[in-house]
Design an enzyme around this catalytic site. Structure first.
Site, PDB file in Angstrom:
ATOM      1  CB  CYS B  32      -0.904  -0.049   1.227  1.00 29.01           C
ATOM      2  SG  CYS B  32      -1.669   1.521   1.665  1.00 29.01           S
ATOM      3  CB  CYS B  35       0.423   2.041   4.084  1.00 30.27           C
ATOM      4  SG  CYS B  35      -1.275   1.500   3.873  1.00 30.27           S
TER       5      CYS B  35
END
Lengths: 508, 107
Positions: B32, B35
């Protein structure tokens, strides 16, 4: 060994290519995999486990529990912990970078394999040019690597487009990292005509796409270190920073009285030739593969590379790497030095105020080893801007002129010629290149002056100077982005060169 | 630098649910990109809110049971807990000021 160089000591089996992931591995985004987990009614807490290929006796365990510093298979080396006898495959091993890296890695005890189909040799021949530093046939190179350096390279003549043979070789070697240099690296070559543009995009885009499928099926834990280029970003006229592929979280979009963090989104690209477009397409294909299949990749956005020296390529004439100066494959600083050696005015396109990032060959090799030593997380698509500084093309020419005249007694002039490319001559340029120093402990070791000096030392040798003279008619561009094929006109010849103030060269 | 605190299935009950101070948990995964991008901001906030709110992260791939219990279906997801109760939750990348807005609800 200083702690500084052990940038990868806290990485764990989670990052190690020598493990198989086991347990409930589900490659989909979390929302989808959550549904599967629920459907299975499995109460097991740790869903993803590791099985070590090198030490099966460990059984199945939590992959985050053993660090590289603790694992006996990861040993201390000058650029971080390296997997013992790590298997690294270089695609495009016969090229300027590929061959240099093969010897660099071999010297560190890495088991090097590689493929090439000699496209680069053929493309340069197509222009009627030659590498001005003569290079040996592959069979001689391999023999010399063994006899001079004790490095055995497992080479196979394979075209990256030949997926069946590439898959067979990858399955045989089971590389733990793959360095992908097997692309046509020339912007002008991609702008010659439709045939060449299609060839470049087919080779680069489809070759890489095929490789990604092979990796998914055969070596999903292997990290892919893929060569991109700073030219993917172009030079955005907004003047915004050129981030390392991805917006940081504090990049904010404000619109309609609301705000959003752009963090984690790929930054816009503005490629500057059909070659650069192929690299942008690669970026998306690699990024998607990481997302879909948990492949692991670093995309290396390389600045203008220059230089000729590593200790390994300099160890024997048969180990030298190529050095091109023709309009298609000659890169800017290398070409300047060759021009200076034969008294040919250094040619800068347009105003020469274009700002570009650059990196010396030896520093680029250091970066690659550090990236190999610190594999990405499963599914991670990471980007690094690989450069050690930046400055204007004109100031690079001035630096070459200064060293050529003051250290080698040459008369060096600079000429401005028409710019055959479509690019801004004067533009803002705010590159960010923090990841390699911060995350991988990269420190540039080679100043431009030092490497330019070493290039002069080699290129002024009579036999090499002669080879430059033989092909000097191929240095100035004739390939225009407009499609025209005509010589560029000289706009100005600068006889009295003002040397670049050193402060203009930004070494980090 | 990532936030210092790493939550796992093993410590989630004591460090998050049973915590004396409010806790913000960043549910993340290595694939991700948002993230990864937000890590430095979380580190800054962890320092700024030291003693007032505990800030840490938990990898959903390595701790799927917790992710499942918390109903995580998109990343990154930030959940603010106080006395074991969910005070706020947001999915998707957040700016620093948006995260501060969350944190200020409990500090």
């Amino acid at each position: 060994m200083s702690a500084y160089s052990m940038h990868n000591q806290d990485k764990t089996c989670w990052n190690c290519p020598a493990i198989d992931l086991a347990g409930m591995v589900d490659f989909r985004a979390c929302g989808q995999s959550l549904q599967i987990s629920k459907a299975r009614s499995d109460d097991s807490d740790t869903y993803i486990l590791a099985r070590c290929k090198r030490n099966p006796g460990l059984g199945v365990y939590d992959p985050t529990t053993i660090t590289f510093a603790e694992c006996p298979e990861w040993i201390e080396r000058p650029y971080g912990y390296l997997l013992r006898d790590m298997r690294v495959m270089i695609l495009g091993i016969d090229g300027y970078l590929g061959w240099t890296l093969a010897l660099w890695l071999g010297n560190l005890g890495i088991k090097v394999s590689g493929i090439d189909n000699y496209n680069r040799r053929n493309w340069v021949k197509e222009r009627g040019a030659h590498t001005v530093v003569p290079i040996s046939r592959m069979s001689e190179r391999l023999h010399a690597a063994t006899s001079v350096l004790g490095i055995d390279i497992n080479f196979r003549e394979i075209d990256i487009m030949d997926r069946a043979r590439l898959a067979e070789f990858i399955d045989e070697v089971k590389p733990e990292a793959i360095v992908h240099y097997a692309e046509c690296p020339s912007a002008p070559y991609s702008m010659i005509d439709a045939e060449h543009a299609i060839l470049v995009q087919e080779n680069n885009v489809l070759g890489t796409l095929g490789l990604l499928f092979i990796m998914r099926d055969l070596v999903p834990e292997t990290s892919l270190i893929k060569l991109g280029t700073m030219g993917e970003y172009g030079t955005p006229l907004t003047g915004r920073p050129i981030f390392e592929g991805i917006f940081p979280a504090d990049a904010i979009l404000k619109w309609d009285n609301r705000e959003w963090s752009l963090g984690g989104e790929l930054t816009p690209r503005d490629p500057v030739s059909f070659y650069h477009v192929s690299k942008v397409q690669d970026t998306f294909n690699v990024y998607e593969s990481c997302k879909y299949w948990w492949l692991r990749s670093y995309d290396v956005m390389q600045g203008v590379i220059y230089g000729i020296h590593t200790d390994q390529v300099a160890a024997d004439e048969r180990l030298r790497t190529r050095f091109d100066i023709d309009e298609w494959f000659g890169t800017v600083i290398n070409r300047f030095v060759a021009q200076a050696v034969i008294g040919f005015p250094l040619s800068i396109y347009g105003a020469g105020e274009q700002l570009r990032g650059f990196i010396a060959l030896e520093d680029a090799m250091q970066c690659m080893v550090r990236l190999i030593a610190s594999p990405p997380d499963p599914g991670q698509y990471g980007v690094v801007n690989q450069m050690s500084g930046y400055c204007s093309i004109r100031s690079l020419a001035e630096t070459v002129a200064e060293i050529g005249s003051q250290e080698f007694g040459l008369t060096v002039r600079i000429q401005r010629v028409e710019n055959p490319r479509v690019e801004a001559d004067i533009h803002p340029f705010e590159p960010i290149y923090d990841n390699l120093p911060k995350e991988f402990a990269f420190q540039p070791k080679v100043s431009p002056e030092m490497e330019i000096y070493r290039m002069f030392e080699l290129l002024t040798q009579p036999s090499i100077k002669q080879r430059i003279e033989e092909k000097k008619h191929l240095i100035l561009p004739r390939t225009w982005w407009s499609g025209q094929k005509k010589p560029v006109e000289t706009l100005e010849v600068i006889d009295e060169v003002e040397y670049a103030p050193r402060a203009k060269v930004y070494l980090s | 630098m990532p936030p210092e605190l790493k939550f796992t299935s093993a410590n989630f009950q004591t460090e998050v649910i049973g915590s004396d101070v409010p806790v913000m948990v960043d549910f993340w995964a290595s694939w991700c990109l948002p993230c990864k991008a937000i890590e430095p901001i979380l580190s800054e906030l962890a320092e700024d809110y030291k003693g007032k709110v505990k800030i840490g992260k938990i990898n959903v791939d390595q701790n799927r049971k917790i992710a499942s219990q918390c109903g995580i279906q998109g990343l990154p997801t930030f959940i603010l807990f106080s006395s074991g109760r969910v005070i706020d939750r947001r999915t998707g990348s957040q700016s620093k000021s948006q995260l501060k807005e969350m944190l200020n609800r409990v500090s």
